[in-house]
Design an enzyme around this catalytic site. Sequence first.
Site, PDB file in Angstrom:
ATOM      1  N   ASP A 134       0.841  -1.197   0.000  1.00  0.00           N
ATOM      2  CA  ASP A 134       0.000   0.000   0.000  1.00  0.00           C
ATOM      3  C   ASP A 134       0.878   1.249   0.000  1.00  0.00           C
ATOM      4  O   ASP A 134       2.027   1.226   0.458  1.00  0.00           O
ATOM      5  CB  ASP A 134      -0.876   0.029   1.269  1.00  0.00           C
ATOM      6  CG  ASP A 134      -2.100  -0.878   1.162  1.00  0.00           C
ATOM      7  OD1 ASP A 134      -2.337  -1.463   0.092  1.00  0.00           O
ATOM      8  OD2 ASP A 134      -2.828  -0.986   2.169  1.00  0.00           O
ATOM      9  N   ARG A 184      -1.461  -0.774  -8.462  1.00  0.00           N
ATOM     10  CA  ARG A 184      -2.789  -0.248  -8.139  1.00  0.00           C
ATOM     11  C   ARG A 184      -2.722   1.283  -8.155  1.00  0.00           C
ATOM     12  O   ARG A 184      -1.872   1.868  -7.477  1.00  0.00           O
ATOM     13  CB  ARG A 184      -3.229  -0.706  -6.748  1.00  0.00           C
ATOM     14  CG  ARG A 184      -4.606  -0.140  -6.339  1.00  0.00           C
ATOM     15  CD  ARG A 184      -4.848  -0.254  -4.831  1.00  0.00           C
ATOM     16  NE  ARG A 184      -4.721  -1.612  -4.377  1.00  0.00           N
ATOM     17  CZ  ARG A 184      -4.321  -1.958  -3.152  1.00  0.00           C
ATOM     18  NH1 ARG A 184      -4.020  -1.026  -2.263  1.00  0.00           N
ATOM     19  NH2 ARG A 184      -4.222  -3.221  -2.804  1.00  0.00           N
TER      20      ARG A 184
END
Length: 308
Positions: A134, A184
């Site tokens: 992340d 992402r």
Amino acid sequence: MLGPVILAASRSDRIRRLVSAAPVTKQVVDRFIPGESVDQVVPIIQDLTDRGLELTMDVVGEDITTPEQAAAARDAYLELVGRLKELDLGTRAEMSVKLSMFGQALDGGHELALANVRPVVEAAAAIGTTVTLDAEDHTTLDSMFAIHEELREDFPETGCVIQAYLYRTEADARRLAANGSRVRLVKGAYKEPAEVAYQRKPETDKAYVRVLRILMEGDGYPMVGSHDPRLISIAQELGRRAGRKPAEYEFQMLYGIRSDEHLRLAAEGHRMRVYTAYGTDWYGYFMRRLAEKPANLLFFARSVLTKD
Ligand SMILES: Cc1cc2nc3c(=O)[nH]c(=O)nc-3n(C[C@H](O)[C@H](O)[C@H](O)COP(=O)(O)OP(=O)(O)OC[C@H]3O[C@@H](n4cnc5c(N)ncnc54)[C@H](O)[C@@H]3O)c2cc1C
């Protein structure tokens, strides 16, 4: 305007205590974080995969202060990988990790985070799945990208996240798209200063489209992390123009947000991955969800005021 205020307030210990102690907090938290333990989320993992969805699992937690807590975070992920193996769901569920939870902000944090995340990536690979790193606040990103690059030497499927609101992201996207990474793309959920990030939503949205085009036209695997209907149709169009088939990129959304849309996209033949967070240290994750949509905060405030 309310979003940045909530994000700033979320750093205050006093507000953390107030929010955590409010009697109705738990029922609002459950919408976004459907369990505190792996046992509680297993039925959810099974239900979502039965409905044709894929998952990326996040054990919540970020503000750790000791190497022991970082090791406990690693072990929590290893426990999760063990459960996915038992369930034979390795190919349907991957892991999302925050390197801060693996010790990145401690002394010698870069090496510590790498040493803690590597066994999780190895265990994930052994059951046929992978890990995505992340993106946290901008001060952590050089370290995150360096860890990503190092992990990719042995595990090329390791993914990372880039945030459209940062000025640096177009350059990061070009590099990652050229080296075939799984990436992402999200808008960005932290409070960042104007020196490094767009402050207005339309600027971020435009940057999102520019970056998405780079990813779709590149050699990597784009993961479109957004609930924004406009960006979802633009992604479909950019994917088509770049000659990508639906399996050559995927959509990702958060558990509890626009769930009908998860199913609609999956029914249309897209890969749809639901980011599902669980664990006890939910505060930071929860506050970012409140900040993204002020209506969530109003709902939360109303629940507190009307609890009797
Ligand atoms: C799979 C995934 C992973 C993520 N990982 C990261 C990460 O690593 N680092 C990072 O900085 N950020 C991450 N984010 C958060 C992201 O940066 C945004 O803050 C978040 O996705 C909201 O932006 P949006 O693109 O959905 O668009 P928005 O314009 O914010 O939202 C579009 C619509 O979606 C719905 N919606 C969006 N958020 C909420 C909410 N909280 N509650 C209810 N409805 C909502 C609303 O209907 C809204 O109108 C992630 C998001 C997703 C989907």
